[in-house]
Design a protein around this motif. Structure first.
Motif, PDB file in Angstrom:
ATOM      1  N   THR A  91     -25.029  22.861-101.764  1.00  0.00           N
ATOM      2  CA  THR A  91     -24.783  23.699-100.365  1.00  0.00           C
ATOM      3  C   THR A  91     -23.691  24.079-100.968  1.00  0.00           C
ATOM      4  O   THR A  91     -23.212  25.099-100.041  1.00  0.00           O
ATOM      5  CB  THR A  91     -23.892  22.413 -99.391  1.00  0.00           C
ATOM      6  N   ALA A  92     -22.490  24.553-102.157  1.00  0.00           N
ATOM      7  CA  ALA A  92     -21.949  25.528-101.857  1.00  0.00           C
ATOM      8  C   ALA A  92     -22.289  26.800-101.703  1.00  0.00           C
ATOM      9  O   ALA A  92     -21.432  28.621-102.042  1.00  0.00           O
ATOM     10  CB  ALA A  92     -20.691  25.454-103.445  1.00  0.00           C
ATOM     11  N   CYS A  93     -23.755  26.636-102.420  1.00  0.00           N
ATOM     12  CA  CYS A  93     -24.574  28.269-102.399  1.00  0.00           C
ATOM     13  C   CYS A  93     -25.569  28.809-101.202  1.00  0.00           C
ATOM     14  O   CYS A  93     -25.026  29.583-100.285  1.00  0.00           O
ATOM     15  CB  CYS A  93     -24.999  28.556-103.472  1.00  0.00           C
ATOM     16  N   HIS A  94     -26.366  27.116-101.004  1.00  0.00           N
ATOM     17  CA  HIS A  94     -27.127  27.422-100.716  1.00  0.00           C
ATOM     18  C   HIS A  94     -26.630  26.692 -98.626  1.00  0.00           C
ATOM     19  O   HIS A  94     -26.735  25.614 -98.330  1.00  0.00           O
ATOM     20  CB  HIS A  94     -28.447  26.126-100.043  1.00  0.00           C
ATOM     21  N   ASP A 134     -31.522   6.422 -93.118  1.00  0.00           N
ATOM     22  CA  ASP A 134     -33.190   6.767 -93.749  1.00  0.00           C
ATOM     23  C   ASP A 134     -32.103   6.039 -95.227  1.00  0.00           C
ATOM     24  O   ASP A 134     -32.450   7.314 -95.998  1.00  0.00           O
ATOM     25  CB  ASP A 134     -34.339   6.906 -94.171  1.00  0.00           C
ATOM     26  N   LYS A 135     -31.969   5.010 -96.291  1.00  0.00           N
ATOM     27  CA  LYS A 135     -31.791   5.383 -97.390  1.00  0.00           C
ATOM     28  C   LYS A 135     -32.351   5.504 -98.063  1.00  0.00           C
ATOM     29  O   LYS A 135     -32.124   5.418 -99.396  1.00  0.00           O
ATOM     30  CB  LYS A 135     -31.507   3.572 -97.620  1.00  0.00           C
ATOM     31  N   ARG A 136     -33.951   5.656 -97.374  1.00  0.00           N
ATOM     32  CA  ARG A 136     -34.774   6.435 -98.817  1.00  0.00           C
ATOM     33  C   ARG A 136     -35.062   7.832 -99.175  1.00  0.00           C
ATOM     34  O   ARG A 136     -35.248   8.321 -99.642  1.00  0.00           O
ATOM     35  CB  ARG A 136     -35.964   5.879 -98.272  1.00  0.00           C
ATOM     36  N   THR A 137     -33.837   8.065 -98.209  1.00  0.00           N
ATOM     37  CA  THR A 137     -33.466   9.692 -97.769  1.00  0.00           C
ATOM     38  C   THR A 137     -32.938  10.625 -99.412  1.00  0.00           C
ATOM     39  O   THR A 137     -32.014  10.396 -99.872  1.00  0.00           O
ATOM     40  CB  THR A 137     -32.447  10.315 -97.525  1.00  0.00           C
ATOM     41  N   PRO A 138     -34.025  11.463 -99.985  1.00  0.00           N
ATOM     42  CA  PRO A 138     -33.499  12.038-100.976  1.00  0.00           C
ATOM     43  C   PRO A 138     -32.464  13.035-100.920  1.00  0.00           C
ATOM     44  O   PRO A 138     -31.736  13.346 -99.793  1.00  0.00           O
ATOM     45  CB  PRO A 138     -34.824  12.087-101.074  1.00  0.00           C
ATOM     46  N   THR A 139     -31.537  13.383-101.926  1.00  0.00           N
ATOM     47  CA  THR A 139     -31.197  14.155-101.783  1.00  0.00           C
ATOM     48  C   THR A 139     -31.585  16.116-102.779  1.00  0.00           C
ATOM     49  O   THR A 139     -32.472  15.707-103.409  1.00  0.00           O
ATOM     50  CB  THR A 139     -30.037  13.811-103.133  1.00  0.00           C
ATOM     51  N   CYS A 140     -31.125  16.506-103.035  1.00  0.00           N
ATOM     52  CA  CYS A 140     -31.710  17.947-103.900  1.00  0.00           C
ATOM     53  C   CYS A 140     -31.701  17.332-104.967  1.00  0.00           C
ATOM     54  O   CYS A 140     -33.203  18.229-105.488  1.00  0.00           O
ATOM     55  CB  CYS A 140     -30.619  19.057-103.520  1.00  0.00           C
ATOM     56  N   THR A 141     -30.709  16.955-105.730  1.00  0.00           N
ATOM     57  CA  THR A 141     -30.885  17.108-107.085  1.00  0.00           C
ATOM     58  C   THR A 141     -32.158  15.811-107.074  1.00  0.00           C
ATOM     59  O   THR A 141     -32.746  15.351-108.207  1.00  0.00           O
ATOM     60  CB  THR A 141     -29.914  16.271-107.605  1.00  0.00           C
ATOM     61  N   SER A 200     -30.494  20.810-112.514  1.00  0.00           N
ATOM     62  CA  SER A 200     -30.471  22.344-111.868  1.00  0.00           C
ATOM     63  C   SER A 200     -29.834  23.088-112.340  1.00  0.00           C
ATOM     64  O   SER A 200     -29.494  24.535-111.968  1.00  0.00           O
ATOM     65  CB  SER A 200     -31.373  22.703-110.776  1.00  0.00           C
ATOM     66  N   ASP A 201     -29.536  22.459-113.418  1.00  0.00           N
ATOM     67  CA  ASP A 201     -27.774  23.265-114.929  1.00  0.00           C
ATOM     68  C   ASP A 201     -27.990  24.850-114.456  1.00  0.00           C
ATOM     69  O   ASP A 201     -27.534  25.715-114.548  1.00  0.00           O
ATOM     70  CB  ASP A 201     -27.453  22.392-115.613  1.00  0.00           C
ATOM     71  N   ALA A 202     -29.239  25.173-115.038  1.00  0.00           N
ATOM     72  CA  ALA A 202     -29.484  26.659-115.441  1.00  0.00           C
ATOM     73  C   ALA A 202     -29.616  27.265-114.005  1.00  0.00           C
ATOM     74  O   ALA A 202     -28.950  29.163-114.316  1.00  0.00           O
ATOM     75  CB  ALA A 202     -31.103  26.699-116.018  1.00  0.00           C
ATOM     76  N   HIS A 203     -30.076  26.981-112.838  1.00  0.00           N
ATOM     77  CA  HIS A 203     -29.835  27.743-111.464  1.00  0.00           C
ATOM     78  C   HIS A 203     -28.720  28.016-111.364  1.00  0.00           C
ATOM     79  O   HIS A 203     -28.353  28.064-110.823  1.00  0.00           O
ATOM     80  CB  HIS A 203     -30.586  26.344-110.766  1.00  0.00           C
ATOM     81  N   LEU A 204     -27.298  26.964-111.659  1.00  0.00           N
ATOM     82  CA  LEU A 204     -26.390  26.916-111.553  1.00  0.00           C
ATOM     83  C   LEU A 204     -25.543  27.718-111.934  1.00  0.00           C
ATOM     84  O   LEU A 204     -24.489  28.288-111.348  1.00  0.00           O
ATOM     85  CB  LEU A 204     -25.880  25.895-111.165  1.00  0.00           C
ATOM     86  N   LYS A 205     -25.475  28.545-112.836  1.00  0.00           N
ATOM     87  CA  LYS A 205     -25.135  28.960-114.105  1.00  0.00           C
ATOM     88  C   LYS A 205     -25.296  31.170-113.121  1.00  0.00           C
ATOM     89  O   LYS A 205     -26.411  30.988-112.758  1.00  0.00           O
ATOM     90  CB  LYS A 205     -25.744  29.824-115.231  1.00  0.00           C
ATOM     91  N   LYS A 206     -24.339  31.984-113.232  1.00  0.00           N
ATOM     92  CA  LYS A 206     -24.368  32.711-112.767  1.00  0.00           C
ATOM     93  C   LYS A 206     -25.147  33.846-113.670  1.00  0.00           C
ATOM     94  O   LYS A 206     -25.028  33.589-114.919  1.00  0.00           O
ATOM     95  CB  LYS A 206     -22.732  33.628-112.603  1.00  0.00           C
ATOM     96  N   PRO A 207     -26.480  34.501-113.181  1.00  0.00           N
ATOM     97  CA  PRO A 207     -27.232  35.253-113.887  1.00  0.00           C
ATOM     98  C   PRO A 207     -26.428  36.882-114.567  1.00  0.00           C
ATOM     99  O   PRO A 207     -25.568  36.908-113.525  1.00  0.00           O
ATOM    100  CB  PRO A 207     -28.337  36.209-113.269  1.00  0.00           C
ATOM    101  N   ALA A 208     -26.382  36.927-115.967  1.00  0.00           N
ATOM    102  CA  ALA A 208     -25.851  38.302-116.296  1.00  0.00           C
ATOM    103  C   ALA A 208     -26.435  38.817-115.701  1.00  0.00           C
ATOM    104  O   ALA A 208     -27.577  39.494-115.083  1.00  0.00           O
ATOM    105  CB  ALA A 208     -26.529  38.143-117.458  1.00  0.00           C
ATOM    106  N   ALA A 209     -25.313  40.310-115.608  1.00  0.00           N
ATOM    107  CA  ALA A 209     -25.316  41.729-114.779  1.00  0.00           C
ATOM    108  C   ALA A 209     -26.857  41.574-114.837  1.00  0.00           C
ATOM    109  O   ALA A 209     -27.836  42.127-116.400  1.00  0.00           O
ATOM    110  CB  ALA A 209     -24.704  42.527-115.820  1.00  0.00           C
ATOM    111  N   GLY A 210     -27.370  42.486-113.704  1.00  0.00           N
ATOM    112  CA  GLY A 210     -29.214  42.665-113.919  1.00  0.00           C
ATOM    113  C   GLY A 210     -30.144  41.615-113.704  1.00  0.00           C
ATOM    114  O   GLY A 210     -31.359  41.848-113.671  1.00  0.00           O
ATOM    115  N   GLY A 211     -29.757  40.197-113.699  1.00  0.00           N
ATOM    116  CA  GLY A 211     -30.607  38.929-114.446  1.00  0.00           C
ATOM    117  C   GLY A 211     -30.806  38.603-113.081  1.00  0.00           C
ATOM    118  O   GLY A 211     -29.895  38.927-111.856  1.00  0.00           O
ATOM    119  N   SER A 212     -31.690  37.758-112.864  1.00  0.00           N
ATOM    120  CA  SER A 212     -32.297  36.916-111.539  1.00  0.00           C
ATOM    121  C   SER A 212     -31.766  35.458-112.423  1.00  0.00           C
ATOM    122  O   SER A 212     -31.933  35.222-113.417  1.00  0.00           O
ATOM    123  CB  SER A 212     -33.416  36.662-111.524  1.00  0.00           C
ATOM    124  N   ARG A 213     -31.307  34.381-111.177  1.00  0.00           N
ATOM    125  CA  ARG A 213     -30.856  33.144-111.221  1.00  0.00           C
ATOM    126  C   ARG A 213     -32.281  32.779-111.396  1.00  0.00           C
ATOM    127  O   ARG A 213     -33.411  32.619-110.666  1.00  0.00           O
ATOM    128  CB  ARG A 213     -29.932  32.705-109.937  1.00  0.00           C
TER     129      ARG A 213
END
Length: 94
Positions: free
Chosen positions: A32-35, A55-62, A68-81
């Motif tokens: 939620t820092a970005c989303h 509900d204790k069964r409620t999932p979390t994003c992770t 999703s560590d690669a998703h958290l990294k800022k992409p290189a210039a011109g690249g996509s996440r």
């Protein structure tokens, strides 16, 4: 009779507020820092049964999408996440 209606209305309003406070993406601060509230497409899930703390069964994003560590990294210039480790769409393998 008028007092009864006022009390019932107050109880109804309090219940609606309590229900709204129950909807969270609990424990997903790294997501939620970005989303955030400006990214309605992702946070819509928090408005479903997947977002209720009661509900204790409620999932979390992770718990669904992996760390999703690669998703958290800022992409290189011109690249996509990178996408999250696990995705859910009609084209995903999941």
């Amino acid at each position: 009779m008028r007092i009864l209606w006022v009390v019932l209305l107050a109880l109804f309003a309090a219940g609606a507020v309590a229900q709204d406070k129950d909807k969270v993406l609990n424990g997903d601060a790294k997501c939620t820092a970005c989303h955030d509230e400006n990214d309605g497409t992702v946070l819509m899930i928090g408005q479903t049964k997947h977002g209720t703390r009661a509900d204790k069964r409620t999932p979390t994003c992770t718990s669904c999408h992996g760390e999703s560590d690669a998703h958290l990294k800022k992409p290189a210039a011109g690249g996509s996440r990178a996408k999250p480790d696990i995705t859910f769409s009609k084209h995903s393998k999941t």
